[in-house]
Design an enzyme around this catalytic site. Structure first.
Site, PDB file in Angstrom:
ATOM      1  N   HIS A  74       0.768  -1.645  -0.367  1.00  0.00           N
ATOM      2  CA  HIS A  74       0.005  -0.049   0.075  1.00  0.00           C
ATOM      3  C   HIS A  74       0.861   0.998   0.271  1.00  0.00           C
ATOM      4  CE1 HIS A  74       0.719  -0.793   4.176  1.00  0.00           C
ATOM      5  NE2 HIS A  74       0.818   0.177   4.496  1.00  0.00           N
ATOM      6  N   CYS A  75       2.045   1.486   0.056  1.00  0.00           N
ATOM      7  CA  CYS A  75       2.687   2.535   0.556  1.00  0.00           C
ATOM      8  C   CYS A  75       3.707   2.390  -0.805  1.00  0.00           C
ATOM      9  CB  CYS A  75       3.988   2.637   1.690  1.00  0.00           C
ATOM     10  SG  CYS A  75       2.159   2.561   3.050  1.00  0.00           S
ATOM     11  N   ILE A  76       4.882   1.813  -0.742  1.00  0.00           N
ATOM     12  CA  ILE A  76       5.756   1.788  -1.564  1.00  0.00           C
ATOM     13  C   ILE A  76       5.581   2.328  -3.153  1.00  0.00           C
ATOM     14  CG2 ILE A  76       8.476   0.427  -2.171  1.00  0.00           C
ATOM     15  CD1 ILE A  76       8.568  -0.289  -0.121  1.00  0.00           C
TER      16      ILE A  76
ATOM     17  N   ILE B  88       3.714   3.057  -4.805  1.00  0.00           N
ATOM     18  CA  ILE B  88       2.233   4.440  -4.718  1.00  0.00           C
ATOM     19  C   ILE B  88       2.772   5.936  -4.305  1.00  0.00           C
ATOM     20  CG2 ILE B  88       0.187   5.472  -4.236  1.00  0.00           C
ATOM     21  CD1 ILE B  88      -0.850   1.986  -3.925  1.00  0.00           C
ATOM     22  N   ASP B  89       3.548   6.331  -2.779  1.00  0.00           N
ATOM     23  CA  ASP B  89       3.135   7.050  -2.114  1.00  0.00           C
ATOM     24  C   ASP B  89       4.833   8.095  -2.889  1.00  0.00           C
ATOM     25  OD1 ASP B  89       2.061   6.299  -0.560  1.00  0.00           O
ATOM     26  OD2 ASP B  89       3.201   6.135   1.693  1.00  0.00           O
TER      27      ASP B  89
END
Length: 454
Positions: A276-278, A280-281
């Site tokens: 959910h992070c790497i 996308i963020d």
């Protein structure tokens, strides 16, 4: 002069009626653990979600995330938690925390649709004195430039009639060591008073609260954390490609470098980046930088490198088969693990799917094994699931290990796999089944032909 700074107001201590101490807006992998921790601290918590399926399941004590069991949800219900799809619950909330998804748009930029919808729902129902906190990951400026104007459509002024802050989520699904309570909580308020109110709220159930100068600094902190990981993973992924050509054992080199007690943190190569992070963020940060008129070259290069790893895995798989006189187009390929990280069921942005897509495009017959995923499809086509791991390993022409679930033990893989490409370095780790203690810096080596580590 900004009304938020010139006309501070004190948030009311109590409200009458059936007020909630907290309404968590969005009951996914971020919102539900937050709600659980607040409930444990004695707060009266209501969960709001637009999904009737999620709400109905929670009210029946059915968990839909890895980090909380159904028993945990039942305990929350016993302590007064309830979930609803009715936004009217926002009207009596002392604190509202927005924990909705912030995915990428089809064009690769920020998709703030859920944030704007949530903000409009809050604006339509919130009362004066409410503390509103955004936890959804986003680019610097979102809280002040996007969320604040939407909330002020209520006729209330941020910093004067209600408090507004940003606090980035730091949930690591499957992490048994760090959770909501013992992970330091970064908080940035629109004003000093907003920051104080948000910090005081989190101190009810978080051990350490870290204040930033404002919302933008808190927003940037989250993006910095994950961009740091993204760039360093890209570094070792690129090194994995040329080290294989140079005949250098990169895993051994990383182990050696990791013995340095300062100035180095170990990152490891893999089939891509997921979760959910790497993936996308950093795109949120790159998007914001581009609005200034220039590219964020580090992030764009990291995206390029990590994005091509599924192709590199496919190439290595094909070469391994060719070395054994087999064609990928006529081979049975078993994929081990299709989630984005070990020992959880979360498949978001898992590199397993692009790897499978590329292998299938070259004619491979695919099956998968994953103890956490009962069914799996790629581009609308179901991939058959193997449930007998030993049999699946023995029958496959090639096994590609994509997720290092605890079930995938080196001894088992060595014994049953005909050909194996290990993209996670499982075969380089001490086998937990072996009694002998192996120093942390020592790595196993593949001990027979037909087994390779990325």
């Amino acid at each position: 002069m900004d009304a938020a700074a010139s006309n501070p107001a004190t948030v009311p201590e109590q409200r009458s009626g059936s007020a909630s101490d907290l309404v968590v807006l969005g009951l996914g992998y971020v919102g539900l653990p937050l709600a659980a921790e607040a409930v444990s601290a004695g707060l009266k918590v209501t969960g709001f979600d637009v999904s009737a399926r999620v709400v109905d399941g929670l009210n029946k004590a059915e968990s839909h995330i890895d980090d909380l069991s159904s028993e945990d949800v039942n305990t929350m219900l016993d302590k007064g938690f309830s979930a609803t799809t009715d936004p009217a619950c926002l009207a009596t909330a002392r604190t509202i925390v927005i924990c909705v998804p912030t995915p990428l748009s089809p064009e690769g930029g920020p998709d703030l649709g859920a944030v704007t919808s949530a903000s409009k729902a809050v604006a339509a129902h919130m009362s004066p004195g409410t503390l509103v906190i955004l936890e959804s990951t986003t680019y610097p400026g979102t809280t002040e430039e996007v969320v604040r104007p939407l909330l002020e459509e209520s006729g209330l002024v941020a910093g004067s009639d209600f408090r507004l802050a940003f606090s980035p989520e730091r949930i690591d699904p499957g992490n048994q060591t760090f959770g909501v309570a013992n992970t330091p909580k970064v908080v940035g308020g629109l004003t000093e008073e907003c920051g104080e109110a948000a910090a005081a709220f989190y101190e009810n159930f978080v051990n350490t609260v870290v204040r930033t100068r404002g919302t933008r600094e808190a927003e940037m902190a989250k993006l910095l954390e994950n961009t740091y990981r993204h760039v360093n993973i890209a570094l070792v992924n690129e090194m994995a490609v040329f080290c294989q050509e140079l005949g250098v054992d990169l895993w051994d080199s990383i182990s050696a470098a990791a013995t340095k007690p300062f100035g180095f943190q170990a990152f490891y190569p893999g089939p891509g980046v997921g979760g959910h992070c790497i993936p996308i963020d950093p795109n949120y940060l790159s998007y914001k930088v581009k609005t200034l008129g220039y590219p964020f070259r580090f992030v764009e290069l990291a995206q390029e490198i990590n994005g091509r790893m599924p192709s590199y895995v496919t190439q290595r798989a094909q070469e391994l088969l060719n070395d054994s006189g087999l064609a990928l187009s006529r081979s049975k390929v078993l994929l081990l693990g299709v989630t984005y990280k070990a020992d959880i069921a979360d498949q978001r942005e898992s590199p397993a799917r692009p790897v499978a897509r590329k292998l299938a495009a070259k004619g491979a017959t695919l099956t998968y094994h994953d103890p956490h995923v009962e069914s799996w499809e790629v581009d609308g086509v179901d991939v058959p699931r193997s449930t007998d791991l030993e049999q699946a390993l023995a029958e496959a022409d090639l096994t590609v290990l994509l997720t290092d679930h605890g079930e995938y033990r080196p001894k088992l893989l060595n014994e049953y796999a005909r050909l194996l490409l290990d993209t996670r370095g499982v075969l380089r780790r001490p086998d937990p089944d072996e009694a002998a203690e192996v120093p942390a810096q020592t790595r196993r080596r593949a001990d027979r032909e037909g087994i390779q580590v990325l």
